[in-house]
Design an enzyme around this catalytic site. Structure first.
Site: not given
Ligand code: COA
Length: 320
Positions: A113, A247, A277
């Site tokens: 990225c 980004h 993204n």
């Molecule tokens: N739809 C519905 N539920 C979802 C899901 C989806 N697409 N993806 C995950 N979940 C659920 C999980 O299973 C989890 O459920 P549980 O609590 O019953 O286990 C719950 O949502 C929370 O998951 P979690 O991964 O802890 O969520 P979060 O609040 O951390 O959000 C992201 C997830 C990925 C959106 C967030 O962590 C994020 O944006 N991270 C940065 C990622 C990024 O930008 N990376 C690229 C950098 S280049």
């Protein structure tokens, strides 16, 4: 003194635009979850015949036209991608051939990225060294082809696309041009964001794997720090910035980073809602949108920033 000046921008998106609701027909997710956690509403997904190099070529053509030059004027192509058409040759050489450029230097840069920021630094150094006069710097990706569509935590976050800029070496740049670039890498974090395959390990391409929550934590700290570093290198501060082109990973990362720097959120270019993204393509795609809709204008001070797998991260300060 020679400085590299951005004289044209361009971008390209696959034809197929997919909403969260459409995605929710095949993935166990909802529009509400995706919007609330990420700000993403749509992404474009590559279809038959659309590849990283084809999107890169379309974006390059737009940037060349905007710069008012001919493809044959380009003597350097640096293409940032983690999803090349082939393991080799470099997708940059495919773009070169499609543009009909008979001779130039053309290679790919891999920093996921952050790839576009790395490519800008490399092209800027080559231009300022006097070895080249006009560079095409491209970020292009088809991440849809390395996503695990069974993994709802990652597959909803990414899209495909390409963005390009023309950078020209100028001895009469005045205040314009690339004023500073600061890059970082820390390979200890490989397992937080990676692809579980490769030519030399599995002999396959692999699928994207991410520990999203941990990536989020690092992103806000690293991005706010590197923006400050790049501005300090340029002898400027955040109050002088007209636009930040970040980004486009997640709207919450954009908000939190802007808050940490005390930046007015209306100065942040946001396209993550429309494109999701797009990895190395996301900064030049957002930049092109903000140039074409008239937000970024000649004289404006713009900070570009990105972070991705590795980890790698960086920021560039550019006067348009
Ligand atoms: N739809 C519905 N539920 C979802 C899901 C989806 N697409 N993806 C995950 N979940 C659920 C999980 O299973 C989890 O459920 P549980 O609590 O019953 O286990 C719950 O949502 C929370 O998951 P979690 O991964 O802890 O969520 P979060 O609040 O951390 O959000 C992201 C997830 C990925 C959106 C967030 O962590 C994020 O944006 N991270 C940065 C990622 C990024 O930008 N990376 C690229 C950098 S280049």
């Amino acid at each position: 003194m020679i400085r590299s000046v951005i004289t044209g921008t361009g971008s390209a998106l696959p034809v197929r635009r997919v909403s969260n609701a459409e995605l929710a027909k095949t993935v166990d997710t909802t529009d509400e979850w995706i919007v609330e956690r990420t700000g993403i509403r749509f992404r474009h997904l590559a279809g038959e015949g659309e590849t990283t190099a084809s999107l890169a070529t379309d974006a390059a053509r737009c940037a060349i036209a905007a710069a008012g030059i001919e493809a044959s004027d380009i003597d350097l192509i640096v293409l940032a991608t983690a999803t090349p058409d082939q393991t080799f040759p470099a997708s940059a050489t495919i773009v070169q051939a499609k543009l009909g450029i008979l001779d130039c230097v053309a290679f790919d840069v891999g920093a996921v990225c952050s790839g576009f920021l790395y490519a800008v630094q490399v092209a800027d150094a080559m231009l300022r060294a006097g070895a080249h006069s006009r560079a095409l710097v491209i970020g292009a990706e088809t991440f849809s082809r390395i996503l695990d569509w069974e993994d709802r935590a990652t597959c909803v976050l990414f899209g495909d696309g390409a963005g390009a800029i023309v950078m020209e070496a100028r001895s009469d740049a005045g205040e314009r041009g690339v004023l500073a670039v600061k890059l970082h890498a820390d390979g200890r974090y490989n397992e937080l964001l990676y692809v579980d395959g490769g030519p030399s390990t599995t002999g396959t391409v692999g699928k994207l794997r991410m520990k999203g929550r941990e990536v989020f934590r690092h992103a806000v700290n690293n991005l706010s720090a590197v923006m400050t570093e790049s501005l300090t290198l340029a002898g400027l501060d955040a109050a002088q910035v007209d636009w930040v082109v970040p980004h486009q990973a997640n709207a919450r990362i954009l908000d939190a980073t802007a808050r940490k720097l005390g930046l007015d959120p209306t100065k942040v270019v946001v396209t993550v809602d429309q494109h999701a993204n797009t990895s190395a393509a996301s900064v030049p795609l957002a930049l092109d949108h903000a140039v074409r809709d008239g937000r970024i204008r000649p004289g404006h001070l713009v900070v570009l920033e990105a972070m991705g797998g590795g980890f790698t991260w960086g920021a560039a300060v550019v006067r348009f």
